[in-house]
Design a protein around this motif. Structure first.
Motif, short mmCIF file in Angstrom:
data_model
loop_
_atom_site.label_atom_id
_atom_site.label_comp_id
_atom_site.label_asym_id
_atom_site.label_seq_id
_atom_site.Cartn_x
_atom_site.Cartn_y
_atom_site.Cartn_z
N THR A 19 0.83 -1.21 0.00
CA THR A 19 0.00 0.00 0.00
C THR A 19 0.86 1.25 0.00
O THR A 19 0.61 2.21 -0.74
CB THR A 19 -0.93 0.00 1.23
OG1 THR A 19 -1.73 -1.18 1.21
CG2 THR A 19 -1.83 1.22 1.22
N ARG A 22 2.40 1.77 -3.33
CA ARG A 22 1.42 2.26 -4.29
C ARG A 22 1.12 3.74 -4.06
O ARG A 22 0.92 4.50 -5.01
CB ARG A 22 0.14 1.43 -4.16
CG ARG A 22 -0.86 1.64 -5.29
CD ARG A 22 -1.91 0.56 -5.24
NE ARG A 22 -2.96 0.80 -6.21
CZ ARG A 22 -4.01 0.00 -6.37
NH1 ARG A 22 -4.12 -1.09 -5.63
NH2 ARG A 22 -4.93 0.29 -7.26
N ALA A 340 -5.91 4.41 2.60
CA ALA A 340 -5.48 4.07 1.23
C ALA A 340 -5.93 2.66 0.86
O ALA A 340 -6.34 2.41 -0.28
CB ALA A 340 -3.97 4.19 1.12
N GLU A 341 -5.87 1.72 1.82
CA GLU A 341 -6.30 0.36 1.53
C GLU A 341 -7.77 0.34 1.13
O GLU A 341 -8.17 -0.37 0.21
CB GLU A 341 -6.08 -0.54 2.75
CG GLU A 341 -4.65 -1.06 2.85
CD GLU A 341 -4.53 -2.19 3.85
OE1 GLU A 341 -5.51 -2.44 4.60
OE2 GLU A 341 -3.47 -2.83 3.89
N PHE A 344 -8.08 1.84 -2.33
CA PHE A 344 -7.59 0.89 -3.34
C PHE A 344 -8.53 -0.31 -3.47
O PHE A 344 -8.61 -0.92 -4.54
CB PHE A 344 -6.17 0.42 -2.99
CG PHE A 344 -5.15 1.52 -3.06
CD1 PHE A 344 -5.30 2.57 -3.95
CD2 PHE A 344 -4.02 1.51 -2.25
CE1 PHE A 344 -4.36 3.59 -4.03
CE2 PHE A 344 -3.07 2.51 -2.32
CZ PHE A 344 -3.24 3.56 -3.22
N ASP A 348 -9.79 -1.41 -6.95
CA ASP A 348 -9.39 -2.75 -7.42
C ASP A 348 -10.58 -3.68 -7.60
O ASP A 348 -10.40 -4.84 -7.99
CB ASP A 348 -8.39 -3.38 -6.44
CG ASP A 348 -7.05 -2.65 -6.42
OD1 ASP A 348 -6.76 -1.95 -7.41
OD2 ASP A 348 -6.32 -2.77 -5.42
#
Length: 640
Positions: A19, A22, A340-341, A344, A348
């Motif tokens: 993470t 990224r 952020a996870e 994402f 995703d």
């Protein structure tokens, strides 16, 4: 609609390193800004370390001046001292300038990155299947745009540059500390493993709590959004206390997770500072001993003068302060990684798959019935069907729909539709009647390919709909839903949503078909009246009429009415009946209705129960059968 399962909170971040990598990768398209930031950080941190290092010659010159003045009454070293102080002044001025440039550049960089993140999130969200929105609350999705992206703003604008600055500061300070005295530097470094161990252990424990906090905030936002949306229902059924209990429970989850996360992360700052103080005292004690040794034995490798010790002591704080800063910023880093996870995770999510290759094109037809594709809008549409041998065939879009032994379930272990077979010829009106959960709306979801069937076939004008591109398929359909949604904008804009290039004349014609023109013209600004709050300034019936007008302006060959008149009183329903008949003329129409008076004139009525068609026929046929439909129509049995 598939059930929403309970929210599962992971025990720890799934992959913090990936993470973070990224996150840093988001900056790769800002190389010039990053170069400016890097140069400014090198200047500011280098000046800060060099300024402390230069204290040693300053202290030495001051000592020499005092000694010379006491002996001779003059100060020849004053010129050197003034030059050194001017040099330091220029250095700090350059540092201030670079610091200002650094903050401005980071602000521009962070806002630009977040702008792109939100744009990418929204673009990706628009490509997600309906299944995703059925399984996630709107508030929980919104939390990713607001709360989670805000943690990224803090990371990019503050935490990231501070972390880089701290790393540079440690390197520069360590270099100058070694130049001042290697032995004292070694003593300072001995406490580093202890600091790193504390940071690692506390960080591992607090990381999972930051993830839990972000998840809990998302769940809380989802509940708040649902409660606000259903506040009328809450008050009608006196559900306020129960709603408050549920809110308190979710709010408590946020408090507990936040308290655990921040309390652990907050421990690191004080611990680092106290260790720094211990280091400061220890170095001072050893330094005094070395000064004494130097007085007695100037040639000893442990000899030290007072000026060097006075310059070295501030460097201890200069060295430990960045480590403390990193520790104090740890909670922000963990929050950013957790946020952020979740960002994402949305980005995703697999987008809606579309393996269709049959497209919808404008066409012309000659006297022999041959269809030719054209760029101009002719009012005639055709399916363009490319074949493996390179040939292309065209099929006129008529709205011929056939379901053959269709089986479907939102989840594999629970089948919702069982071997459904039916057909709707162009211009026919097909009605679905049945209790809630019988599968009526599910059929319309399958026609739009919001979900794909597990068994059987659905054919549209003789073409398997799995071969038709989803966008083209949905362009040939129009839906009027029970739950009408209006967007912020004018009445005209909301009707135009059905056909973005519709002229004002087409919009007004569609409103007249839906019998909405009369009430629209009596609004404060007519068709230019602004609607906000999902059309809160309109009645439910008026909102439904606008939805019908929106479908009318789309002018599709297939029309789906899912309880479209459920919010309209019988008088209004009678007023729009002729308009609806005009709208449905020549179109294939699927109607879902609890109000059986709206389906009497259907060519076929399908009575569904537990995902199966138990009766079919027109109104007269079903009445003659005296089955379930007869019981419903005569009031012997009520729909649930």
């Amino acid at each position: 609609m598939p059930p929403r399962g309970p929210m599962k909170i992971p025990a720890k971040p799934k992959n913090a390193k990936a993470t973070l990598k990224r996150l840093i990768g988001m900056l790769k398209n800002n190389k010039l800004k990053l170069l400016i930031v890097a140069l400014c950080l090198v200047v500011t941190t280098g000046v800060s370390a060099l300024g402390v290092y230069l204290l040693q010659p300053v202290y030495t010159l001051i000592g020499e001046l005092a000694e010379e003045y006491a002996q001779t009454g003059i100060m020849p070293a004053m010129t050197e001292l003034i030059k050194l102080l001017l040099t330091m002044g220029i250095m700090y001025a350059a540092s201030i300038t670079c610091n200002y440039l650094l903050n401005r550049t980071m602000l521009m960089l962070s806002t630009g990155v977040l702008n792109k993140v939100r744009k990418d999130m929204f673009r990706h969200m628009e490509d997600l299947p309906i299944r995703y929105f059925d399984q996630h609350t709107h508030g929980e999705i919104m939390s990713r745009y607001t709360n989670d992206t805000d943690t990224l703003r803090e990371f990019f604008s503050s935490t990231f540059p501070q972390a880089f600055s701290s790393l540079l500061s440690i390197c520069f300070t360590l270099f100058f500390m070694i130049r001042l005295n290697g032995w004292l530097t070694l003593l300072v470094i001995l406490l580093m493993p202890l600091m790193m161990t504390i940071t690692k252990n506390i960080g591992a424990r607090s990381g999972k709590n930051f993830v839990a906090q972000q998840k809990a905030v998302g769940a809380l936002n989802g509940y708040i959004e649902e409660t606000i949306e259903g506040q009328r229902v809450v008050q009608v059924f006196c559900h306020e206390e129960k709603a408050l209990e549920e809110f308190d429970k979710r709010n408590e989850d946020v408090r507990v997770a936040g308290t655990r996360a921040h309390s652990l992360a907050g421990m690191m700052g004080p611990l680092m500072n106290n260790l720094s103080h211990c280091n400061y005292v220890l170095v001072t004690l050893v330094g005094v001993i070395m000064i004494i040794v130097g007085k007695n034995n100037p040639d000893s490798i442990f000899a030290l003068n007072i000026a060097t010790l006075l310059a070295f002591l501030p460097m201890i704080r200069q060295f430990s302060q960045p480590i403390s800063n990193v520790a104090q910023q740890f909670n922000t880093v963990m929050l950013a990684l957790a946020g952020a996870e979740r960002v994402f995770e949305l980005m995703d999510e697999p987008i809606e798959e579309d393996d269709g290759y049959v497209t919808l094109v404008n066409a012309t037809m000659d006297a022999s019935g041959n269809i030719t594709e054209t760029e101009e809008r002719t009012g005639l549409w055709a399916w363009k069907h490319p074949h493996h041998d390179g040939s292309v065939t065209y099929t006129e879009l008529k709205g011929d729909v056939v379901l053959e032994d269709v089986t479907f379930g939102y989840v594999p272990e629970k089948t919702v539709l069982h071997n459904i077979s039916l057909y709707a010829r162009p211009g026919q009106k097909i009605a679905f009647v049945g209790s809630t959960g019988a599968g009526k709306t599910t059929i319309t979801n399958l026609l739009n390919r919001f979900y794909d069937i597990q068994g059987g076939k659905i054919r549209y004008d003789g073409i398997n709909i799995e071969k038709i591109k989803k966008d083209d398929l949905r362009r040939s359909l129009a839906m009027v839903l029970q739950d009408t949604h209006l967007f912020t904008g004018t009445v005209r804009d909301n009707i135009r949503y059905g056909k973005l290039d519709a002229t004002d004349e087409e919009i007004e014609r569609a409103a007249k078909i839906a019998n909405a023109d009369f009430f629209i013209r009596h609004l404060p600004n007519g068709y230019d009246t602004m609607l906000t709050g999902d059309g809160a300034n309109l009645s439910q019936g008026q909102r439904q009429l606008l939805a019908i007008a929106r479908a009318a302006v789309a002018d599709p060959p297939v029309l789906i009415l899912d309880e479209a008149t459920s919010s309209i009183d019988t008088r209004t329903e009678a007023l729009i009946e002729k308009g609806m008949d005009a709208l449905m003329h020549g179109r294939t129409v699927f109607v879902i209705a609890h109000r059986l008076s709206t389906v009497r004139n259907s060519q076929a009525i399908m009575v569904l129960e537990n995902g199966r068609i138990i009766e079919r026929g027109d109104h007269d046929d079903l009445i003659a059968q005296q089955g379930k439909y007869y019981q419903l129509y005569t009031g012997m049995f009520e729909l649930s």
